[in-house]
Design a protein around this motif. Structure first.
Motif, PDB file in Angstrom:
ATOM      1  N   GLU A 137      23.716   3.261 -15.124  1.00 65.26           N
ATOM      2  CA  GLU A 137      24.910   2.984 -15.935  1.00 65.26           C
ATOM      3  C   GLU A 137      24.747   3.433 -17.387  1.00 65.26           C
ATOM      4  N   HIS A 138      23.515   3.767 -17.785  1.00 63.89           N
ATOM      5  CA  HIS A 138      23.257   4.229 -19.147  1.00 63.89           C
ATOM      6  C   HIS A 138      23.387   5.742 -19.294  1.00 63.89           C
ATOM      7  N   LEU A 139      23.647   6.426 -18.203  1.00 67.25           N
ATOM      8  CA  LEU A 139      23.662   7.892 -18.217  1.00 67.25           C
ATOM      9  C   LEU A 139      25.082   8.431 -18.108  1.00 67.25           C
ATOM     10  N   PRO A 140      25.402   9.497 -18.865  1.00 69.18           N
ATOM     11  CA  PRO A 140      26.740  10.086 -18.741  1.00 69.18           C
ATOM     12  C   PRO A 140      26.936  10.790 -17.405  1.00 69.18           C
ATOM     13  N   LEU A 141      25.838  11.339 -16.831  1.00 72.76           N
ATOM     14  CA  LEU A 141      25.921  12.046 -15.554  1.00 72.76           C
ATOM     15  C   LEU A 141      24.769  11.598 -14.642  1.00 72.76           C
ATOM     16  N   PRO A 142      24.851  10.403 -14.097  1.00 74.41           N
ATOM     17  CA  PRO A 142      23.789   9.943 -13.192  1.00 74.41           C
ATOM     18  C   PRO A 142      23.683  10.800 -11.939  1.00 74.41           C
ATOM     19  N   GLU A 143      24.765  11.530 -11.612  1.00 72.73           N
ATOM     20  CA  GLU A 143      24.723  12.433 -10.459  1.00 72.73           C
ATOM     21  C   GLU A 143      23.641  13.492 -10.617  1.00 72.73           C
ATOM     22  N   MET A 144      23.476  13.998 -11.824  1.00 73.52           N
ATOM     23  CA  MET A 144      22.459  15.015 -12.073  1.00 73.52           C
ATOM     24  C   MET A 144      21.062  14.452 -11.833  1.00 73.52           C
ATOM     25  N   LEU A 145      20.826  13.237 -12.283  1.00 67.97           N
ATOM     26  CA  LEU A 145      19.520  12.616 -12.098  1.00 67.97           C
ATOM     27  C   LEU A 145      19.242  12.405 -10.606  1.00 67.97           C
TER      28      LEU A 145
ATOM     29  N   SER B  70      16.339  13.545  -5.490  1.00 66.48           N
ATOM     30  CA  SER B  70      16.647  13.253  -4.087  1.00 66.48           C
ATOM     31  C   SER B  70      15.501  13.572  -3.121  1.00 66.48           C
ATOM     32  N   ASP B  71      14.657  14.546  -3.468  1.00 63.97           N
ATOM     33  CA  ASP B  71      13.538  14.886  -2.587  1.00 63.97           C
ATOM     34  C   ASP B  71      12.200  14.365  -3.105  1.00 63.97           C
TER      35      ASP B  71
ATOM     36  N   SER C 136      16.860  12.459 -19.283  1.00 63.87           N
ATOM     37  CA  SER C 136      18.092  13.219 -19.490  1.00 63.87           C
ATOM     38  C   SER C 136      17.844  14.731 -19.494  1.00 63.87           C
ATOM     39  N   VAL C 137      16.590  15.141 -19.742  1.00 62.82           N
ATOM     40  CA  VAL C 137      16.272  16.578 -19.789  1.00 62.82           C
ATOM     41  C   VAL C 137      15.163  16.972 -18.818  1.00 62.82           C
ATOM     42  N   ASP C 138      14.447  16.003 -18.261  1.00 64.27           N
ATOM     43  CA  ASP C 138      13.310  16.285 -17.375  1.00 64.27           C
ATOM     44  C   ASP C 138      13.805  16.855 -16.049  1.00 64.27           C
ATOM     45  N   ASP C 139      13.130  17.896 -15.546  1.00 64.42           N
ATOM     46  CA  ASP C 139      13.514  18.458 -14.247  1.00 64.42           C
ATOM     47  C   ASP C 139      12.728  17.836 -13.090  1.00 64.42           C
ATOM     48  N   PHE C 140      11.664  17.094 -13.388  1.00 63.48           N
ATOM     49  CA  PHE C 140      10.858  16.361 -12.404  1.00 63.48           C
ATOM     50  C   PHE C 140      10.214  17.265 -11.350  1.00 63.48           C
ATOM     51  N   ASN C 141      10.066  18.547 -11.645  1.00 61.84           N
ATOM     52  CA  ASN C 141       9.478  19.464 -10.665  1.00 61.84           C
ATOM     53  C   ASN C 141       8.006  19.183 -10.415  1.00 61.84           C
TER      54      ASN C 141
ATOM     55  N   LYS D 157       0.814  -1.222   0.000  1.00 62.26           N
ATOM     56  CA  LYS D 157       0.000   0.000   0.000  1.00 62.26           C
ATOM     57  C   LYS D 157       0.848   1.274   0.000  1.00 62.26           C
ATOM     58  N   THR D 158       1.982   1.226  -0.693  1.00 64.53           N
ATOM     59  CA  THR D 158       2.833   2.412  -0.804  1.00 64.53           C
ATOM     60  C   THR D 158       2.807   2.937  -2.235  1.00 64.53           C
ATOM     61  N   LYS D 159       3.284   4.162  -2.413  1.00 65.30           N
ATOM     62  CA  LYS D 159       3.375   4.774  -3.736  1.00 65.30           C
ATOM     63  C   LYS D 159       4.724   4.426  -4.351  1.00 65.30           C
ATOM     64  N   VAL D 160       4.688   3.909  -5.582  1.00 65.17           N
ATOM     65  CA  VAL D 160       5.907   3.423  -6.231  1.00 65.17           C
ATOM     66  C   VAL D 160       6.003   3.993  -7.640  1.00 65.17           C
ATOM     67  N   LEU D 161       7.135   4.600  -7.956  1.00 61.63           N
ATOM     68  CA  LEU D 161       7.419   5.102  -9.297  1.00 61.63           C
ATOM     69  C   LEU D 161       8.603   4.332  -9.872  1.00 61.63           C
ATOM     70  N   ASP D 162       8.442   3.819 -11.082  1.00 60.96           N
ATOM     71  CA  ASP D 162       9.531   3.137 -11.787  1.00 60.96           C
ATOM     72  C   ASP D 162       9.956   4.014 -12.957  1.00 60.96           C
ATOM     73  N   ILE D 163      11.194   4.499 -12.910  1.00 61.35           N
ATOM     74  CA  ILE D 163      11.724   5.361 -13.967  1.00 61.35           C
ATOM     75  C   ILE D 163      12.513   4.506 -14.956  1.00 61.35           C
ATOM     76  N   ALA D 164      12.228   4.678 -16.255  1.00 55.34           N
ATOM     77  CA  ALA D 164      12.786   3.825 -17.312  1.00 55.34           C
ATOM     78  C   ALA D 164      12.328   2.391 -17.081  1.00 55.34           C
ATOM     79  N   VAL D 165      11.020   2.218 -17.045  1.00 58.88           N
ATOM     80  CA  VAL D 165      10.404   0.964 -16.624  1.00 58.88           C
ATOM     81  C   VAL D 165      10.639  -0.180 -17.602  1.00 58.88           C
ATOM     82  N   GLY D 166      10.744   0.123 -18.911  1.00 57.60           N
ATOM     83  CA  GLY D 166      10.936  -0.947 -19.892  1.00 57.60           C
ATOM     84  C   GLY D 166       9.782  -1.931 -19.876  1.00 57.60           C
ATOM     85  N   ASN D 167      10.080  -3.195 -20.095  1.00 58.87           N
ATOM     86  CA  ASN D 167       9.025  -4.216 -20.147  1.00 58.87           C
ATOM     87  C   ASN D 167       8.892  -4.974 -18.838  1.00 58.87           C
TER      88      ASN D 167
END
Length: 222
Positions: free
Chosen positions: A114-122, A127-128, A94-99, A43-53
């Motif tokens: 591992e597919h991102l050049p700068l995963p730190e930015m994501l 983070s919040d 890669s461009v979404d700000d997720f605001n 019963k929690t809220k779950v988001l999967d980013i780059a969900v694929g199949n």
């Protein structure tokens, strides 16, 4: 001709990528998805980013009554998830700000950093947006990859295009990276790797024998 092992190096299209793989949503969970399933509370809220199949969200919705939704860059994936009753949106991380996304309890990033050049930015942008982050990565210190290097070849970590994997971590590297990024590693577990009969060596020595490793992270300021 810009062709390498039958791959056109000049072009990369995620819809073509999914035409070469099956976009049909998997009903059986992969090992790493099984780990995530066990870690996610009902019963929690779950988001999967780059969900694929992945069929993980469907399983969570059905068996744990979770409120689930997903993002992916491919419209084919979005359509396939929608057909399974999953709310999914086409978004380019890669461009979404997720605001404008709602905060969730668990945010899944399975085999994506591992597919991102700068995963730190994501990770900074997200983070919040969640209480906990479920991350899986291929372990670059896996013993088979070490043997490949020993014999003079870099280990292959791509399926359709050689530009798929851009960043590499060993298990120990990732623990240090997560700490430097301001995340607490709540728990970790190798989901697969070397086993000898009933002895699953990857559970005891993940940096050497773990192939894919799962992490449960929490932002330290939470």
């Amino acid at each position: 001709m810009n062709i390498f092992n039958g791959v056109d190096l000049k072009n990369f299209d995620y819809n073509v990528y999914w035409e070469n793989r099956s976009v049909k949503i998997r009903q059986k969970l992969l090992e790493r998805e099984g780990v995530f399933f066990d870690w996610i509370k009902p019963k929690t809220k779950v988001l999967d980013i780059a969900v694929g199949n992945s069929g993980l969200l469907s399983s969570l919705k059905k068996n744990k009554m979770c409120d689930v939704y997903a993002f992916d860059i491919s419209q084919k994936v979005v359509d396939a998830q929608n057909e399974e009753g999953i709310i999914a949106e086409k978004r380019d991380i890669s461009v979404d700000d997720f605001n404008n996304i709602r905060k969730c309890d668990f945010l899944i990033l399975s085999e994506i950093l591992e597919h991102l050049p700068l995963p730190e930015m994501l990770m900074n942008k997200l983070s919040d947006k969640a209480d906990f982050f479920l991350i899986s990565i291929p372990n670059s210190a896996f013993y088979k990859f070490r043997l490949s290097l020993l014999f003079g070849r870099f280990f292959k970590q791509w399926i359709f295009h050689p530009a798929e994997h851009l960043r590499f971590w060993s298990h120990h590297d990732f623990l240090s990276w997560a700490k430097a990024m301001g995340f607490e590693v709540v728990k970790h577990q190798a989901s697969n790797g070397l086993d000898v009969g009933p002895l699953k060596l990857y559970k005891y020595m993940p940096n050497l024998f773990g192939h894919q490793i799962c992490y449960l992270l929490k932002a330290k300021n939470k």
